[in-house]
Design a protein around this motif. Structure first.
Motif, PDB file in Angstrom:
ATOM      1  N   ILE A  59     -12.412  32.891 -43.846  1.00 42.73           N
ATOM      2  CA  ILE A  59     -12.246  33.960 -42.760  1.00 42.73           C
ATOM      3  C   ILE A  59     -13.264  33.377 -41.758  1.00 42.73           C
ATOM      4  O   ILE A  59     -13.286  33.109 -40.778  1.00 42.73           O
ATOM      5  CB  ILE A  59     -11.972  35.194 -42.672  1.00 42.73           C
ATOM      6  N   GLY A  60     -14.686  33.236 -42.725  1.00 42.49           N
ATOM      7  CA  GLY A  60     -15.832  32.954 -41.312  1.00 42.49           C
ATOM      8  C   GLY A  60     -15.811  31.571 -40.618  1.00 42.49           C
ATOM      9  O   GLY A  60     -16.061  31.104 -39.795  1.00 42.49           O
ATOM     10  N   VAL A  61     -15.734  31.160 -42.631  1.00 38.89           N
ATOM     11  CA  VAL A  61     -15.619  28.774 -41.783  1.00 38.89           C
ATOM     12  C   VAL A  61     -14.031  29.181 -40.647  1.00 38.89           C
ATOM     13  O   VAL A  61     -14.524  27.766 -40.234  1.00 38.89           O
ATOM     14  CB  VAL A  61     -15.314  29.128 -43.740  1.00 38.89           C
ATOM     15  N   ALA A  62     -12.875  29.191 -41.315  1.00 34.23           N
ATOM     16  CA  ALA A  62     -11.994  29.038 -40.826  1.00 34.23           C
ATOM     17  C   ALA A  62     -11.645  29.426 -38.885  1.00 34.23           C
ATOM     18  O   ALA A  62     -11.972  29.151 -38.346  1.00 34.23           O
ATOM     19  CB  ALA A  62     -11.197  29.779 -40.978  1.00 34.23           C
ATOM     20  N   ALA A  63     -13.376  30.798 -38.649  1.00 32.25           N
ATOM     21  CA  ALA A  63     -13.409  31.152 -37.425  1.00 32.25           C
ATOM     22  C   ALA A  63     -14.050  29.749 -36.522  1.00 32.25           C
ATOM     23  O   ALA A  63     -14.042  29.522 -35.510  1.00 32.25           O
ATOM     24  CB  ALA A  63     -14.083  32.378 -37.086  1.00 32.25           C
ATOM     25  N   LEU A  64     -15.327  29.653 -37.784  1.00 35.05           N
ATOM     26  CA  LEU A  64     -16.088  28.184 -37.326  1.00 35.05           C
ATOM     27  C   LEU A  64     -15.694  27.329 -37.152  1.00 35.05           C
ATOM     28  O   LEU A  64     -15.689  26.364 -35.770  1.00 35.05           O
ATOM     29  CB  LEU A  64     -17.167  28.065 -38.171  1.00 35.05           C
ATOM     30  N   HIS A  65     -14.497  26.611 -37.903  1.00 29.92           N
ATOM     31  CA  HIS A  65     -13.222  26.026 -37.441  1.00 29.92           C
ATOM     32  C   HIS A  65     -13.127  26.157 -36.115  1.00 29.92           C
ATOM     33  O   HIS A  65     -12.695  24.901 -35.200  1.00 29.92           O
ATOM     34  CB  HIS A  65     -12.361  25.230 -38.887  1.00 29.92           C
ATOM     35  N   ALA A  66     -12.469  27.284 -35.734  1.00 31.17           N
ATOM     36  CA  ALA A  66     -11.397  27.332 -34.951  1.00 31.17           C
ATOM     37  C   ALA A  66     -12.136  26.948 -33.820  1.00 31.17           C
ATOM     38  O   ALA A  66     -11.861  26.594 -32.259  1.00 31.17           O
ATOM     39  CB  ALA A  66     -10.618  28.847 -34.890  1.00 31.17           C
ATOM     40  N   LEU A  67     -13.684  27.634 -33.329  1.00 33.46           N
ATOM     41  CA  LEU A  67     -14.106  27.088 -32.036  1.00 33.46           C
ATOM     42  C   LEU A  67     -14.579  25.893 -32.223  1.00 33.46           C
ATOM     43  O   LEU A  67     -14.963  25.338 -30.967  1.00 33.46           O
ATOM     44  CB  LEU A  67     -15.930  28.534 -32.526  1.00 33.46           C
ATOM     45  N   TRP A  68     -14.751  24.891 -33.561  1.00 33.82           N
ATOM     46  CA  TRP A  68     -15.375  24.084 -32.247  1.00 33.82           C
ATOM     47  C   TRP A  68     -13.752  23.337 -32.714  1.00 33.82           C
ATOM     48  O   TRP A  68     -14.477  22.386 -31.204  1.00 33.82           O
ATOM     49  CB  TRP A  68     -15.901  23.364 -34.300  1.00 33.82           C
ATOM     50  N   ASP A  69     -13.167  23.184 -32.931  1.00 34.66           N
ATOM     51  CA  ASP A  69     -11.907  22.633 -32.153  1.00 34.66           C
ATOM     52  C   ASP A  69     -11.595  22.688 -31.251  1.00 34.66           C
ATOM     53  O   ASP A  69     -10.657  22.224 -30.042  1.00 34.66           O
ATOM     54  CB  ASP A  69      -9.987  22.864 -33.055  1.00 34.66           C
ATOM     55  N   GLY A  70     -11.245  24.476 -30.670  1.00 29.04           N
ATOM     56  CA  GLY A  70     -10.979  24.976 -29.088  1.00 29.04           C
ATOM     57  C   GLY A  70     -12.037  24.973 -28.668  1.00 29.04           C
ATOM     58  O   GLY A  70     -11.600  25.859 -27.453  1.00 29.04           O
ATOM     59  N   TRP A  71     -13.543  24.564 -28.693  1.00 25.08           N
ATOM     60  CA  TRP A  71     -14.113  25.270 -27.322  1.00 25.08           C
ATOM     61  C   TRP A  71     -13.500  24.417 -26.440  1.00 25.08           C
ATOM     62  O   TRP A  71     -14.330  25.146 -25.101  1.00 25.08           O
ATOM     63  CB  TRP A  71     -15.228  24.648 -28.445  1.00 25.08           C
ATOM     64  N   GLN A  72     -13.018  23.489 -26.520  1.00 25.44           N
ATOM     65  CA  GLN A  72     -13.456  22.347 -25.019  1.00 25.44           C
ATOM     66  C   GLN A  72     -12.711  23.439 -24.130  1.00 25.44           C
ATOM     67  O   GLN A  72     -12.863  23.064 -23.101  1.00 25.44           O
ATOM     68  CB  GLN A  72     -12.844  21.194 -25.156  1.00 25.44           C
ATOM     69  N   SER A  73     -11.328  24.008 -25.454  1.00 25.02           N
ATOM     70  CA  SER A  73     -10.635  24.794 -23.665  1.00 25.02           C
ATOM     71  C   SER A  73     -10.892  25.331 -23.692  1.00 25.02           C
ATOM     72  O   SER A  73     -11.052  26.199 -22.140  1.00 25.02           O
ATOM     73  CB  SER A  73      -9.255  25.201 -24.993  1.00 25.02           C
ATOM     74  N   ILE A  74     -12.035  26.706 -24.535  1.00 22.01           N
ATOM     75  CA  ILE A  74     -12.520  27.858 -23.925  1.00 22.01           C
ATOM     76  C   ILE A  74     -13.634  27.062 -22.580  1.00 22.01           C
ATOM     77  O   ILE A  74     -13.893  28.129 -21.878  1.00 22.01           O
ATOM     78  CB  ILE A  74     -13.678  28.146 -24.722  1.00 22.01           C
ATOM     79  N   ALA A  75     -14.385  26.349 -22.362  1.00 25.99           N
ATOM     80  CA  ALA A  75     -15.400  25.502 -21.737  1.00 25.99           C
ATOM     81  C   ALA A  75     -15.098  25.444 -20.332  1.00 25.99           C
ATOM     82  O   ALA A  75     -15.115  25.758 -19.348  1.00 25.99           O
ATOM     83  CB  ALA A  75     -16.595  24.126 -22.805  1.00 25.99           C
ATOM     84  N   GLN A  76     -13.666  25.008 -20.588  1.00 29.29           N
ATOM     85  CA  GLN A  76     -12.760  24.549 -19.392  1.00 29.29           C
ATOM     86  C   GLN A  76     -11.819  26.102 -18.219  1.00 29.29           C
ATOM     87  O   GLN A  76     -12.041  25.819 -17.398  1.00 29.29           O
ATOM     88  CB  GLN A  76     -11.249  24.156 -19.887  1.00 29.29           C
ATOM     89  N   VAL A  77     -12.041  26.982 -19.275  1.00 25.31           N
ATOM     90  CA  VAL A  77     -11.378  28.206 -18.504  1.00 25.31           C
ATOM     91  C   VAL A  77     -12.824  28.688 -18.174  1.00 25.31           C
ATOM     92  O   VAL A  77     -12.798  28.785 -16.838  1.00 25.31           O
ATOM     93  CB  VAL A  77     -11.330  28.965 -19.493  1.00 25.31           C
ATOM     94  N   ILE A  78     -14.483  28.689 -19.048  1.00 29.90           N
ATOM     95  CA  ILE A  78     -14.958  28.768 -18.255  1.00 29.90           C
ATOM     96  C   ILE A  78     -15.339  27.936 -17.138  1.00 29.90           C
ATOM     97  O   ILE A  78     -15.223  28.983 -15.525  1.00 29.90           O
ATOM     98  CB  ILE A  78     -16.321  29.395 -19.468  1.00 29.90           C
ATOM     99  N   THR A  79     -15.334  27.078 -16.571  1.00 32.13           N
ATOM    100  CA  THR A  79     -15.440  26.102 -15.250  1.00 32.13           C
ATOM    101  C   THR A  79     -14.425  26.372 -15.056  1.00 32.13           C
ATOM    102  O   THR A  79     -15.029  25.864 -13.290  1.00 32.13           O
ATOM    103  CB  THR A  79     -14.962  24.759 -16.245  1.00 32.13           C
TER     104      THR A  79
END
Length: 277
Positions: free
Chosen positions: A205-225
């Motif tokens: 579960i932890g590794v899958a979460a890291l994977h998800a953060l890696w793939d989705g971080w640009q979307s999160i960064a865009q929302v924050i921006t």
């Protein structure tokens, strides 16, 4: 000079030469060579380096090749099928991708290594990395080929940029995540059968979460921006987030490897192999 460093330097030189000749001639027949060299160079180099750290003689060059190629292809195919039929656009999309791809790689690893008589955690890290880097190599080849096609037509520059970026990021992606899972999967060191434990479930579960953060971080960064209304924030957030996720993964793998080393040095190894269950 070590074998892995020779392979890397030779491969890098050949890739750069291929880039230069392709740009100079515009010969489309060179594109497969460009894609394959660029996509496989870093993954193959890291797998060769990891092979020198193996603990057991059972981890042969043949098994390493099998986990890299067969494991990589099986992982990519299984992930593609499952993502196509199970995932739909929603806020948990990237976590679903992480779960599916890590499950596909873990299953491929467990299947290909099922006949090992002694499953040392150190070797689990290496073989897990091999499956992960195989997955990354074939996935990168697909991304590089797709990047060639743009709205303005074929773009060699976009292809080369994609290969450079994925090559730089490869060591902290699929290979790292599956190495963590492989070390925990093989945590019943010296035993023939896998240990499907609570620790493995939590790690998955932890590794899958890291994977998800890696793939989705640009979307999160865009929302924050967008919320901050500062367009200059996006680049810093994008790279800063990926660096943090990478550091977490590296530190986690370091902890798994240290745990594996302690198992290797434990008194268990004084027990004859044929008495281990």
């Amino acid at each position: 000079m070590k074998l892995w460093s020779k392979v890397f330097l030779t491969g890098l030189g050949l890739w750069l030469l291929t880039v230069a000749v392709t740009f100079a001639t515009g010969n489309p027949n060179l594109i497969p060579t460009l894609v394959l060299l660029g996509s496989f160079l870093v993954p193959v180099t890291f797998v060769l380096w990891a092979f020198t750290k193996r603990h057991s003689g059972e981890v042969t060059a043949e098994l390493l090749f099998s986990t890299f190629v067969t494991g990589g292809v099986l992982g990519v195919l299984a992930a593609s099928l499952l993502e196509t039929y199970l995932l739909h656009p929603n806020p948990l999309f990237f976590f679903g991708v992480g779960l599916i791809e890590e499950a596909a790689k873990l299953t491929a690893l467990a299947f290909l290594c099922r006949r090992l008589q002694h499953k040392y955690a150190v070797d689990g890290v290496i073989l897990g990395a091999s499956v992960g880097f195989g997955f990354a190599a074939f996935e990168s080849a697909g991304y590089a080929f797709t990047a060639l096609f743009t709205q303005q037509g074929l773009s060699l520059m976009t292809l080369v940029e994609t290969e450079l970026l994925r090559g730089v990021l490869a060591p902290v992606g699929h290979g790292l995540w599956t190495a963590i899972l492989g070390g925990v999967l093989f945590s019943a060191s010296g035993r023939r059968h896998y240990a499907f434990t609570k620790r493995l479930a939590v790690t998955f579960i932890g590794v899958a979460a890291l994977h998800a953060l890696w793939d989705g971080w640009q979307s999160i960064a865009q929302v924050i921006t967008d919320i901050a209304r500062d367009p200059h924030l996006f680049t810093a957030l994008s790279w800063g987030g990926l660096i943090v996720v990478s550091l977490i993964g590296v530190l986690w793998l370091t902890a798994v490897r240290r745990h594996a080393d302690r198992e290797v040095l434990s008194p268990l190894w004084s027990v004859p192999v044929n008495r281990l269950s």
